[in-house]
Write a protein that holds these residues in place. Structure first.
Motif, PDB file in Angstrom:
ATOM      1  N   ASN A 116     -12.351 -18.290  14.701  1.00  0.00           N
ATOM      2  CA  ASN A 116     -12.227 -17.857  13.308  1.00  0.00           C
ATOM      3  C   ASN A 116     -13.491 -17.132  12.856  1.00  0.00           C
ATOM      4  O   ASN A 116     -14.582 -17.381  13.371  1.00  0.00           O
ATOM      5  N   THR A 117     -13.343 -16.259  11.891  1.00  0.00           N
ATOM      6  CA  THR A 117     -14.459 -15.603  11.230  1.00  0.00           C
ATOM      7  C   THR A 117     -14.605 -16.249   9.863  1.00  0.00           C
ATOM      8  O   THR A 117     -13.656 -16.244   9.072  1.00  0.00           O
ATOM      9  N   VAL A 118     -15.772 -16.826   9.608  1.00  0.00           N
ATOM     10  CA  VAL A 118     -16.010 -17.468   8.317  1.00  0.00           C
ATOM     11  C   VAL A 118     -16.496 -16.388   7.348  1.00  0.00           C
ATOM     12  O   VAL A 118     -17.549 -15.788   7.553  1.00  0.00           O
ATOM     13  N   VAL A 119     -15.703 -16.142   6.298  1.00  0.00           N
ATOM     14  CA  VAL A 119     -15.987 -15.045   5.378  1.00  0.00           C
ATOM     15  C   VAL A 119     -16.707 -15.487   4.112  1.00  0.00           C
ATOM     16  O   VAL A 119     -17.285 -14.654   3.409  1.00  0.00           O
ATOM     17  N   ALA A 120     -16.677 -16.772   3.800  1.00  0.00           N
ATOM     18  CA  ALA A 120     -17.366 -17.282   2.612  1.00  0.00           C
ATOM     19  C   ALA A 120     -17.467 -18.802   2.700  1.00  0.00           C
ATOM     20  O   ALA A 120     -16.608 -19.453   3.313  1.00  0.00           O
ATOM     21  N   GLU A 121     -18.515 -19.332   2.069  1.00  0.00           N
ATOM     22  CA  GLU A 121     -18.724 -20.778   2.024  1.00  0.00           C
ATOM     23  C   GLU A 121     -19.233 -21.144   0.633  1.00  0.00           C
ATOM     24  O   GLU A 121     -20.019 -20.411   0.046  1.00  0.00           O
TER      25      GLU A 121
END
Length: 166
Positions: free
Chosen positions: A104-109
């Motif tokens: 997965n690509t983490v786009v925001a946290e």
């Protein structure tokens, strides 16, 4: 871009943050409790809300995140600790690393404080000074502060993070 905003909640905190995130996200979107999700294939982006339990996402959210593979994913969480604490940052990192391990690509946290279930606080108080979460004056102050969250400032901060997504 079609976005799914989903959440797992114990006290209602994470649902409230999910609703703020949902407001901020543009484009085609849906919001659902994790318990209601049957399929994620039709979404370009999945934003997952969790509450922190024992230094990680709660079990229900964690199991859902394990099913996500090769997706664009954002995460938002609530916890009783201060969001700028080392504990909070380690939780965010642990969750992101697990998502990335599945391609997965983490786009925001995002993570913010949230009220702790009163039953949990009572259990910790009953443990007295014997447990790792003994009710010290510092902990009591943090629990009292957590009871005021999530608040409008937290919702605004979540909207700032997720409103910037394309």
């Amino acid at each position: 871009m079609k976005t799914l905003v989903t959440y797992s909640t114990l006290t209602g905190n994470t649902k409230k943050v999910a609703e703020a995130v949902f407001e901020a996200v543009s484009g085609e979107k849906e919001i659902m409790d994790i318990k209601s999700i049957k399929e994620t294939d039709g979404y370009d982006r999945i934003l997952v809300g969790y509450w922190v339990d024992k230094g990680d996402a709660n079990e229900e959210a964690k199991k859902f995140m394990e099913t996500l593979k090769n997706k664009k994913v954002g995460t938002f969480g609530t916890l009783g600790a201060y969001p700028d604490s080392e504990h909070a940052q380690k939780c965010v990192e642990k969750i992101s690393e697990a998502l990335k391990a599945n391609g997965n690509t983490v786009v925001a946290e995002f993570i913010c404080q949230g009220a702790i279930d009163p039953k949990i606080i009572e259990t910790m108080r009953k443990m007295g000074s014997n447990g790792p979460h003994a009710p010290t004056p510092e902990r009591e102050a943090r629990w009292a502060e957590a009871a005021k969250h999530p608040n409008e400032a937290d919702f605004s901060a979540a909207k700032d993070v997720f409103g910037k997504l394309d």
